[in-house]
Design a protein around this motif. Structure first.
Motif, mmCIF file in Angstrom:
data_model
loop_
_atom_site.group_PDB
_atom_site.id
_atom_site.type_symbol
_atom_site.label_atom_id
_atom_site.label_comp_id
_atom_site.label_asym_id
_atom_site.label_seq_id
_atom_site.Cartn_x
_atom_site.Cartn_y
_atom_site.Cartn_z
ATOM 1 N N ASP A 22 0.832 -1.196 0.000
ATOM 2 C CA ASP A 22 0.000 0.000 0.000
ATOM 3 C C ASP A 22 0.871 1.252 0.000
ATOM 4 O O ASP A 22 2.082 1.194 0.231
ATOM 5 N N GLU A 23 0.246 2.382 -0.271
ATOM 6 C CA GLU A 23 0.990 3.637 -0.448
ATOM 7 C C GLU A 23 1.766 4.018 0.807
ATOM 8 O O GLU A 23 2.916 4.470 0.733
ATOM 9 N N ASN A 24 1.168 3.837 1.974
ATOM 10 C CA ASN A 24 1.825 4.205 3.220
ATOM 11 C C ASN A 24 3.052 3.328 3.479
ATOM 12 O O ASN A 24 4.113 3.819 3.893
ATOM 13 N N THR A 25 2.922 2.033 3.208
ATOM 14 C CA THR A 25 4.045 1.116 3.398
ATOM 15 C C THR A 25 5.179 1.438 2.425
ATOM 16 O O THR A 25 6.351 1.448 2.799
ATOM 17 N N THR A 26 4.818 1.724 1.181
ATOM 18 C CA THR A 26 5.829 2.088 0.188
ATOM 19 C C THR A 26 6.586 3.343 0.611
ATOM 20 O O THR A 26 7.823 3.414 0.494
ATOM 21 N N LYS A 27 5.861 4.317 1.136
ATOM 22 C CA LYS A 27 6.494 5.548 1.608
ATOM 23 C C LYS A 27 7.479 5.252 2.728
ATOM 24 O O LYS A 27 8.596 5.790 2.756
ATOM 25 N N LYS A 28 7.102 4.365 3.647
ATOM 26 C CA LYS A 28 7.987 4.013 4.756
ATOM 27 C C LYS A 28 9.251 3.318 4.254
ATOM 28 O O LYS A 28 10.344 3.543 4.783
ATOM 29 N N TYR A 30 10.766 3.777 1.370
ATOM 30 C CA TYR A 30 11.659 4.809 0.824
ATOM 31 C C TYR A 30 12.330 5.602 1.941
ATOM 32 O O TYR A 30 13.520 5.946 1.844
ATOM 33 N N GLU A 31 11.599 5.895 2.990
ATOM 34 C CA GLU A 31 12.185 6.620 4.123
ATOM 35 C C GLU A 31 13.287 5.794 4.781
ATOM 36 O O GLU A 31 14.348 6.323 5.142
ATOM 37 N N ASP A 34 16.399 5.584 2.350
ATOM 38 C CA ASP A 34 17.063 6.884 2.217
ATOM 39 C C ASP A 34 17.870 7.203 3.472
ATOM 40 O O ASP A 34 19.004 7.701 3.390
ATOM 41 N N THR A 51 8.850 -1.220 -6.845
ATOM 42 C CA THR A 51 7.603 -1.804 -6.333
ATOM 43 C C THR A 51 6.792 -2.495 -7.436
ATOM 44 O O THR A 51 5.694 -2.970 -7.182
#
Length: 265
Positions: A22-28, A30-31, A34, A51
């Motif tokens: 999901d979008e939130n997991t994908t964002k995490k 990348y964080e 990085d 992804t």
């Protein structure tokens, strides 16, 4: 006193739910990658996230995988070494292990996949990079079976075959390590994953230092092994307030033992 909780979290996941992250997991994710690249040095390495798991799987099917079988996952993270310094690969493998820990904390499973023998153009097509070289991947996704499983470690070498005092002629006994407060660390650290479970790492304790070597060095795969074991020792040492970092300086040679790094006890 050390516990096995850390080791339990290292179980590889080879079967994933057939759903996209999901979008939130994908964002995490990348964080996480990085922050890890920033910590280890962006001039030396980067972590590439894809992804679109289907595209990576199709590109690498038949040429990479766990024991020759490509792992199918919703996403993959690639370690991209940006120079030819062996230390970059060691640091990257260390970073991948730290990433695994953080992925586990957000409910994701992962599995190591080595791709050092895969043609460069195939890897570039899968991860869209031009600089550096990718020789290590993590398959990432929601585990199909999210239960906690205890691994078997029947095939691991005894600690005394891995740890020495002063030089390689003197094996460290349990009593030697207990006197130094290191017996639990090495008893658990020997369960770290390594290429074909060969456990190529050797440790020589000299005064207040742990010196890490690789026996019969075989190239980048052993640099990856070194980074993994360094992370294990650091994590297991935290409960004993052993928080010093590693002085990393690989000295690649044809000698039986290849020096990698030193850590203060």
């Amino acid at each position: 006193m050390l516990t096995t909780n850390f080791l339990k979290s290292r179980t590889s996941t080879r079967d994933y739910k057939d759903i996209q992250l999901d979008e939130n997991t994908t964002k995490k994710i990348y964080e996480i990658v990085d922050a890890e690249a920033e910590k280890l040095g962006k001039d030396d390495l980067s972590f590439l996230v894809n992804t679109d798991g289907e595209s990576v799987f199709n590109a690498l099917k038949g040429v990479a995988g766990y024991r020759g079988i490509m792992i199918k996952a919703p996403a993959y993270i690639a370690l991209n070494a940006l120079n030819t310094n062996p230390a970059s690969i060691v640091k990257g493998a260390y970073g991948m292990e730290e990433i695994i820990t953080k992925l586990n904390e957000i409910g994701l499973g992962s599995c190591w996949i080595t791709v050092n023998d895969v043609d460069a153009t195939v890897k570039q097509s899968a991860f869209n990079f031009t600089d550096g070289d990718v020789n290590l991947l993590l398959a990432v996704g929601y585990p199909l079976d999210d239960g906690v499983h205890q691994q078997r470690y029947d095939d691991r070498k005894p600690t005394e075959d891995l740890v020495f005092l002063g030089d390689f002629d003197t094996q460290a006994t349990d009593e030697d390590l207990e006197q130094r407060g290191l017996n639990d660390i090495f008893d658990y650290a020997k369960f770290a994953p390594s290429t074909h479970n060969e456990q190529p790492w050797r440790f020589v304790i000299v005064d207040d230092e742990i010196n890490l070597y690789i026996e019969n060095f075989k190239g980048d795969v052993n640099l990856i092994d070194a980074g993994i074991i360094m992370y294990y020792i650091d994590e297991l040492g935290k409960s004993l307030a052993m928080t010093s970092g590693w002085e990393l300086s690989p000295q690649i040679s044809s000698d039986k033992y290849t020096y990698i790094a030193t850590k203060k006890i």
